[in-house]
Motif scaffolding. Structure first.
Motif, PDB file in Angstrom:
ATOM      1  N   ARG A   7      59.704  46.116  65.777  1.00 24.12           N
ATOM      2  CA  ARG A   7      58.405  45.465  65.752  1.00 24.12           C
ATOM      3  C   ARG A   7      57.301  46.497  65.932  1.00 24.12           C
ATOM      4  O   ARG A   7      57.498  47.537  66.551  1.00 24.12           O
ATOM      5  CB  ARG A   7      58.302  44.394  66.854  1.00 24.12           C
ATOM      6  N   THR A   9      54.145  48.129  67.507  1.00 30.62           N
ATOM      7  CA  THR A   9      53.546  48.196  68.840  1.00 30.62           C
ATOM      8  C   THR A   9      52.166  48.839  68.733  1.00 30.62           C
ATOM      9  O   THR A   9      51.790  49.374  67.685  1.00 30.62           O
ATOM     10  CB  THR A   9      54.425  49.028  69.789  1.00 30.62           C
ATOM     11  N   GLU A 102      49.140  42.941  63.423  1.00 34.44           N
ATOM     12  CA  GLU A 102      49.155  42.449  64.798  1.00 34.44           C
ATOM     13  C   GLU A 102      50.349  43.032  65.544  1.00 34.44           C
ATOM     14  O   GLU A 102      51.470  43.093  65.015  1.00 34.44           O
ATOM     15  CB  GLU A 102      49.223  40.928  64.809  1.00 34.44           C
ATOM     16  N   GLU A 103      50.106  43.452  66.753  1.00 38.05           N
ATOM     17  CA  GLU A 103      51.181  43.908  67.621  1.00 38.05           C
ATOM     18  C   GLU A 103      52.292  42.851  67.672  1.00 38.05           C
ATOM     19  O   GLU A 103      52.033  41.662  67.835  1.00 38.05           O
ATOM     20  CB  GLU A 103      50.628  44.148  69.030  1.00 38.05           C
ATOM     21  N   GLY A 104      53.535  43.294  67.502  1.00 33.70           N
ATOM     22  CA  GLY A 104      54.658  42.362  67.503  1.00 33.70           C
ATOM     23  C   GLY A 104      55.131  41.982  66.115  1.00 33.70           C
ATOM     24  O   GLY A 104      56.190  41.364  65.974  1.00 33.70           O
ATOM     25  N   CYS A 105      54.381  42.327  65.075  1.00 33.79           N
ATOM     26  CA  CYS A 105      54.809  42.049  63.700  1.00 33.79           C
ATOM     27  C   CYS A 105      56.150  42.735  63.437  1.00 33.79           C
ATOM     28  O   CYS A 105      56.355  43.894  63.796  1.00 33.79           O
ATOM     29  CB  CYS A 105      53.755  42.538  62.717  1.00 33.79           C
ATOM     30  N   GLU A 137      45.825  44.079  69.128  1.00 33.47           N
ATOM     31  CA  GLU A 137      46.635  43.498  70.188  1.00 33.47           C
ATOM     32  C   GLU A 137      47.208  42.141  69.780  1.00 33.47           C
ATOM     33  O   GLU A 137      46.636  41.427  68.968  1.00 33.47           O
ATOM     34  CB  GLU A 137      45.803  43.325  71.463  1.00 33.47           C
ATOM     35  N   ARG A 138      48.333  41.818  70.378  1.00 33.87           N
ATOM     36  CA  ARG A 138      48.968  40.531  70.141  1.00 33.87           C
ATOM     37  C   ARG A 138      47.976  39.400  70.431  1.00 33.87           C
ATOM     38  O   ARG A 138      47.267  39.408  71.428  1.00 33.87           O
ATOM     39  CB  ARG A 138      50.185  40.393  71.057  1.00 33.87           C
ATOM     40  N   GLY A 139      47.922  38.440  69.507  1.00 33.85           N
ATOM     41  CA  GLY A 139      47.016  37.316  69.667  1.00 33.85           C
ATOM     42  C   GLY A 139      45.651  37.528  69.049  1.00 33.85           C
ATOM     43  O   GLY A 139      44.846  36.604  68.996  1.00 33.85           O
ATOM     44  N   LYS A 140      45.375  38.744  68.557  1.00 33.47           N
ATOM     45  CA  LYS A 140      44.066  39.027  67.961  1.00 33.47           C
ATOM     46  C   LYS A 140      44.135  39.200  66.439  1.00 33.47           C
ATOM     47  O   LYS A 140      43.191  39.664  65.821  1.00 33.47           O
ATOM     48  CB  LYS A 140      43.453  40.270  68.608  1.00 33.47           C
ATOM     49  N   ASP A 142      46.842  37.771  62.847  1.00 33.78           N
ATOM     50  CA  ASP A 142      47.707  36.683  62.381  1.00 33.78           C
ATOM     51  C   ASP A 142      48.872  37.286  61.612  1.00 33.78           C
ATOM     52  O   ASP A 142      49.149  36.912  60.480  1.00 33.78           O
ATOM     53  CB  ASP A 142      46.919  35.720  61.508  1.00 33.78           C
ATOM     54  N   GLY A 143      49.517  38.256  62.242  1.00 28.56           N
ATOM     55  CA  GLY A 143      50.629  38.940  61.605  1.00 28.56           C
ATOM     56  C   GLY A 143      50.145  40.131  60.815  1.00 28.56           C
ATOM     57  O   GLY A 143      50.257  41.281  61.252  1.00 28.56           O
TER      58      GLY A 143
END
Length: 340
Positions: A7, A9, A102-105, A137-140, A142-143
């Motif tokens: 993923r 980061t 997005e972080e986590g993609c 950052e995650r949540g900011k 949409d992938g």
């Protein structure tokens, strides 16, 4: 491979080794841009032709879900920008691609999107020559969000524009309408709709060049993206200072699209398309134009749907099967969010 993360980061956007590994292994290795400088240095023989002009466009792409039947956000990003150039009569040549991730993609998802872009660019005859990558950052996000810019060359003698539409020009579309919007809506899965619809997402550069070769009198063209056919026609009629009349019985619509629209109270004329254009052509060249469009798979369903007329500037009307007529206005508000 140096990139072992599954993923994305924040380190992949920090400018260090992690970012370099992501760019090299996901983007550069796939797009293979010419050189590694901060700018692409471009030359094409078409630029040397007397009277040739550059065409330049840019667009940002957001869609949910990122992958859907018939395409993904990467394919749309290439096709959308290629089509914006093509409907102006340009031969698309080069694209840039900027990614906000997005972080986590998932890295695997990112690889699929990039591979899809590369394949579509090759099919369209364009090169992705430069780009940029940012991680939020995650949540900011949409992938993934993608912004593409495109450069093409308009040859001498080609000068399309809505202001050139003349009364009597016929209105032609290159195939069934509304498939993309309906497919995206069904793919979201929150309305319990089940269909076999596929997005119409396609690059139309080769198609438009074939149409212009067969019918050099084509006056204007637009791709029917957000706001659909209705919005494109309203914009063109306004710029032309003419009215446009279309015939409801001639509109190419699948029964599945009609069904989705009836269930949800939507109008298919406003559904987004990603592989459909509308063009205006003098009646004397219409058959040649149709033959050229139908000779290519992305134009196999081309039909005449109406005509430009003298009348109230900017008014678009539609004849109904019952002999009446209704105004087709610009889209007010939104039918479907985050669709292209």
């Amino acid at each position: 491979m140096a990139l072992r993360d599954q993923r994305v980061t924040m380190a992949h956007g920090g400018g260090g080794r992690a970012m370099r590994d992501l760019i090299d292994e996901v983007f550069t290795s796939t797009f293979q841009p010419p050189g590694s400088e901060d700018q692409a240095r471009l030359m094409d023989q078409a630029l040397r032709e007397p009277g040739a002009r550059l065409a330049f466009t840019t667009d940002s792409f957001v869609v949910t879900p990122l992958e859907f039947p018939g395409g993904d956000i990467g394919k749309i990003a290439v096709c959308g920008t290629v089509n914006d150039l093509a409907v102006g009569g340009a031969r698309p040549l080069w694209l840039s691609a900027a990614f906000i991730i997005e972080e986590g993609c998932e890295v695997a998802l990112l690889r699929r999107i990039v591979a899809s872009m590369a394949a579509e660019a090759e099919a369209a005859g364009v090169r992705i020559v430069t780009g940029d990558t940012k991680v939020v950052e995650r949540g900011k996000g949409d992938g993934v969000f993608i912004t593409t810019s495109g450069i093409g060359v308009i040859p001498a003698g080609v000068d399309l524009g809505a202001a050139k539409i003349a009364a009597g020009d016929l209105v032609i579309v290159n195939g069934v309408l509304g498939d993309h919007g309906a497919a995206i809506l069904a793919a979201r899965g929150d309305l319990a709709l089940s269909t076999d619809l596929q997005s119409d997402c396609a690059a139309l550069g080769h198609l438009m060049q074939a149409a212009l070769a067969a019918a050099p009198g084509i006056t204007a063209a637009r791709d029917c993206t957000r706001g659909g056919l209705a919005s494109a026609l309203n914009e063109m009629a306004g710029e032309a200072g003419l009215s446009v009349e279309i015939d409801e019985t001639l509109l190419p619509l699948r029964d599945e699209v009609k069904g989705v629209c009836e269930i949800l109270g939507l109008d298919p004329l406003y559904l987004a398309n990603e592989g459909r254009l509308v063009l205006f052509c003098p009646e004397a060249q219409a058959e040649a134009c149709l033959a050229a469009l139908r000779a290519r798979p992305e134009g196999a369903g081309a039909v005449i749907i109406g005509r430009a007329k003298p009348g109230e500037p900017g008014r678009v009307t539609m004849r109904t099967p019952f002999g009446g007529s209704r105004i087709v206005d610009m889209l007010v508000g939104e039918q479907l969010p985050r669709i292209c």
